[in-house]
Design a protein around this motif. Structure first.
Motif, PDB file in Angstrom:
ATOM      1  N   LYS A  64     -35.719  -4.176  39.456  1.00 45.39           N
ATOM      2  CA  LYS A  64     -35.337  -4.493  40.950  1.00 45.39           C
ATOM      3  C   LYS A  64     -34.419  -5.670  41.170  1.00 45.39           C
ATOM      4  CE  LYS A  64     -37.204  -4.370  45.224  1.00 45.39           C
ATOM      5  NZ  LYS A  64     -36.876  -5.499  45.690  1.00 45.39           N
ATOM      6  N   TRP A  65     -34.742  -6.508  40.184  1.00 43.54           N
ATOM      7  CA  TRP A  65     -34.099  -7.998  40.464  1.00 43.54           C
ATOM      8  C   TRP A  65     -32.409  -7.609  40.252  1.00 43.54           C
ATOM      9  CZ3 TRP A  65     -32.554 -12.122  36.247  1.00 43.54           C
ATOM     10  CH2 TRP A  65     -32.078 -13.092  36.855  1.00 43.54           C
ATOM     11  N   ASP A  68     -31.172  -5.652  43.276  1.00 45.18           N
ATOM     12  CA  ASP A  68     -31.001  -6.396  44.565  1.00 45.18           C
ATOM     13  C   ASP A  68     -29.904  -7.178  44.337  1.00 45.18           C
ATOM     14  OD1 ASP A  68     -33.601  -5.185  45.429  1.00 45.18           O
ATOM     15  OD2 ASP A  68     -34.645  -7.043  45.087  1.00 45.18           O
TER      16      ASP A  68
END
Ligand code: SAH
Length: 196
Positions: A64-65, A68
């Motif tokens: 996810k990091w 993003d």
């Protein structure tokens, strides 16, 4: 170094699925891995919009990091439960579709399109199905592979990376006679012979 005691150990796919069902997933961390934060610049090497591969991804929060940050993340994980937990724990809507080239495999993709998780065995994949990658985050992956499958795993990974790619590999150092693994002990000399 003597890794003889681990050489014949096999963890089956069924056993991995059971670990997920039982919640026996001590390998999963809620916090981003400090070594990915430390070596992020090495992985990115000044580039943006990379394709980054997470082999044996579990529900790694780093996916996810990186997504993003604007990268495109692809993972592979044998446990459908893990994949679904990833999307639900990050409140990410997703869609699910079959993978025509691999019978029984499914691909789960975030609606935004930048995270694609293949639910199948990594050994079913090839660059003709998932393309090639600019970066790899290998944590809990090579060290989770059965020792007898390491050569096959490494050859596949080499096939999946572009010429100018960065591959971050996390291993663990310990006395293999004292723990049965996984994570397995992969000596530096073996990493050199696997990846050159
Ligand atoms: N990299 C993740 C998970 C590490 S544990 C993390 O950092 O948290 C290893 C994961 O590999 C488990 O979730 C297991 O279900 C999965 N796995 C094991 N064998 C696999 C295979 N052949 N293909 C795809 N996934 C596999």
């Amino acid at each position: 170094s003597d890794v003889g005691s681990q050489k014949d150990r096999v963890v089956t796919e069924e056993e991995w699925l059971q670990k997920w069902e039982m919640g026996n997933i001590g390998f999963h961390k809620e916090q981003r891995h400090p070594l990915l934060q430390k070596y992020l610049d090495v992985l990115l090497n000044g580039r943006s919009g990379l394709r980054i591969f997470f082999p044996l991804c579990g529900k790694a929060v780093e996916m996810k990091w990186l997504a993003d940050m604007g990268h495109s993340v692809v993972g592979v994980e044998i446990s459908e439960q893990a994949v679904k937990e990833f999307f639900s724990e990050h409140s990410l809507p997703y869609c699910e579709e079959p993978v025509p080239e691999i019978s029984g495999a499914k691909m789960f993709q975030s609606t935004s399109g930048n995270i694609s998780l293949y639910c199948c065995s990594i050994y079913d994949l090839s660059s003709s199905i998932i393309g090639k990658f600019d970066g790899v985050w290998d944590r809990g992956a090579l060290v989770a592979v059965n020792p007898c499958d390491r050569q096959r795993y490494a050859s596949l990974m080499i096939n999946l990376v572009e010429k100018n790619s960065s591959y971050l590999l996390v291993t663990v150092s310990y006395d293999p006679n004292k723990h049965k693994g996984p994570p397995f002990y992969v000596p530096e000399s073996e990493i050199k012979s696997l990846f050159g």
